[in-house]
Design a protein around this motif. Structure first.
Motif, PDB file in Angstrom:
ATOM      1  N   TYR A  53       0.833  -1.186   0.000  1.00 58.30           N
ATOM      2  CA  TYR A  53       0.000   0.000   0.000  1.00 58.30           C
ATOM      3  C   TYR A  53       0.871   1.240   0.000  1.00 58.30           C
ATOM      4  O   TYR A  53       1.872   1.315   0.708  1.00 58.30           O
ATOM      5  CB  TYR A  53      -0.925   0.003   1.212  1.00 58.30           C
ATOM      6  N   ASP A  54       0.497   2.224  -0.778  1.00 56.77           N
ATOM      7  CA  ASP A  54       1.207   3.497  -0.838  1.00 56.77           C
ATOM      8  C   ASP A  54       0.579   4.447   0.179  1.00 56.77           C
ATOM      9  O   ASP A  54      -0.536   4.905  -0.002  1.00 56.77           O
ATOM     10  CB  ASP A  54       1.107   4.073  -2.249  1.00 56.77           C
ATOM     11  N   PHE A  55       1.284   4.710   1.267  1.00 58.39           N
ATOM     12  CA  PHE A  55       0.785   5.565   2.334  1.00 58.39           C
ATOM     13  C   PHE A  55       1.063   7.043   2.086  1.00 58.39           C
ATOM     14  O   PHE A  55       0.820   7.869   2.952  1.00 58.39           O
ATOM     15  CB  PHE A  55       1.414   5.161   3.670  1.00 58.39           C
ATOM     16  N   SER A  56       1.554   7.406   0.926  1.00 56.70           N
ATOM     17  CA  SER A  56       1.944   8.792   0.676  1.00 56.70           C
ATOM     18  C   SER A  56       0.769   9.761   0.764  1.00 56.70           C
ATOM     19  O   SER A  56       0.960  10.947   1.044  1.00 56.70           O
ATOM     20  CB  SER A  56       2.622   8.917  -0.692  1.00 56.70           C
TER      21      SER A  56
END
Length: 79
Positions: A53-56
């Motif tokens: 998952y991309d938490f950006s």
């Protein structure tokens, strides 16, 4: 003083087609009421692929200019 006897079980069993889990476990406990703690965990691996998952979108990013260690020491010296 009440003597408490406990037994810990780990077993793999199945849930029947109606969704019921039936346990028949022989014990060495005396007849009478017992307290049960039951933790159910699926033994079948999830079919959803593990995705990174991309938490950006949830956290920002700091572009630091300078010596971070020196700044940390200066802040610590203020205490």
């Amino acid at each position: 003083m009440v003597e408490v006897k406990m037994e810990v079980f780990q077993l793999t069993t199945t849930v029947n087609s109606s969704g019921h889990l039936v346990l028949d476990i022989p014990t060495q406990l005396s007849p009478g009421p017992v307290n049960i703690v039951l933790v159910l965990s699926s033994s079948v691996a999830s079919k959803v692929p593990n995705q990174n998952y991309d938490f950006s979108d949830l956290a920002g990013r700091l572009n630091w200019r300078g010596d971070a260690v020196a700044m940390e020491r200066a802040l610590r010296d203020e205490w």
